[in-house]
Design a protein around this motif. Sequence first.
Motif, PDB file in Angstrom:
ATOM      1  N   TYR A 279       0.853  -1.187   0.000  1.00 53.32           N
ATOM      2  CA  TYR A 279       0.000   0.000   0.000  1.00 53.32           C
ATOM      3  C   TYR A 279       0.889   1.238   0.000  1.00 53.32           C
TER       4      TYR A 279
ATOM      5  N   PHE B 178       1.184   5.318  -0.314  1.00 57.06           N
ATOM      6  CA  PHE B 178       0.318   6.463  -0.060  1.00 57.06           C
ATOM      7  C   PHE B 178       1.141   7.670   0.374  1.00 57.06           C
TER       8      PHE B 178
ATOM      9  N   SER C  14      -2.633  12.659   1.792  1.00 58.17           N
ATOM     10  CA  SER C  14      -3.654  12.251   0.830  1.00 58.17           C
ATOM     11  C   SER C  14      -5.048  12.178   1.448  1.00 58.17           C
TER      12      SER C  14
ATOM     13  N   ALA D  21      -6.566   8.864   0.593  1.00 57.53           N
ATOM     14  CA  ALA D  21      -6.095   7.777   1.453  1.00 57.53           C
ATOM     15  C   ALA D  21      -6.919   7.721   2.731  1.00 57.53           C
TER      16      ALA D  21
ATOM     17  N   SER E 195      -1.651   8.639  -5.270  1.00 63.02           N
ATOM     18  CA  SER E 195      -1.994   8.151  -3.929  1.00 63.02           C
ATOM     19  C   SER E 195      -3.494   8.234  -3.685  1.00 63.02           C
ATOM     20  N   PRO E 196      -4.049   7.179  -3.071  1.00 65.15           N
ATOM     21  CA  PRO E 196      -3.423   5.937  -2.639  1.00 65.15           C
ATOM     22  C   PRO E 196      -3.348   4.920  -3.766  1.00 65.15           C
TER      23      PRO E 196
END
Length: 205
Positions: free
Chosen positions: A6, A8, A12, A15, A172-173
């Motif tokens: 993952y 990110f 974000s 996110a 992102s993400p």
Amino acid sequence: MKQLDYYFWMNSDWAYLGADRLAQMAQDHGVQVHYKPVDLLSVYARTGGIPLFQRSEQRQEYRQQELRRWMARLGIHINVTPKFMCPDASLASRMLIAAEQMGYAVAKLHKDILAAQWCHDQDISEVSVLLDVAGHLGLPGDEMVLRAESSDIALRYQDYTDEAVSAGVFGSPSYVFEREVFWGQDRLDFLGQALANQTLASVQR
């Protein structure tokens, strides 16, 4: 156990909107999520991305429209123009890496740092804010910040950023499973299906 990378940005908003669903999905499908914060501006520079404040007025306005749509759908509120918007997230990112290296689960820490910016109008570049977040979770913030300032953590942060680009990440993400990239929290359904398909295939062998 299935593995999921993952990638990110600690600034974000998207996110944050996907945080709870990712955690639930990991639990439902028995997948281990590797949380890998990246320097998104560096990713953009290498993949053709444009930082938010350099985008056209039309694109910036559309971002806000989309955020409001998703807030309504998910029942999650954020401030689309927070008081401290996209400050330097390098310390927050390195602190998360340090926490993981110290053996702590970081899903909640990741979400709460994002919430500090997008829900509580706090400046996540400030050490005091990060210590407060850690303290509320019962984590040793002072030790994590100290470790975050080490050269090995800085190198790991750079490695995650380089690794993201090599994996095909450009925003992102992003979630990478079995070398397939799923960009954006609006693609979590596709990720969930990919996880379910692998589980089904394993059962049928």
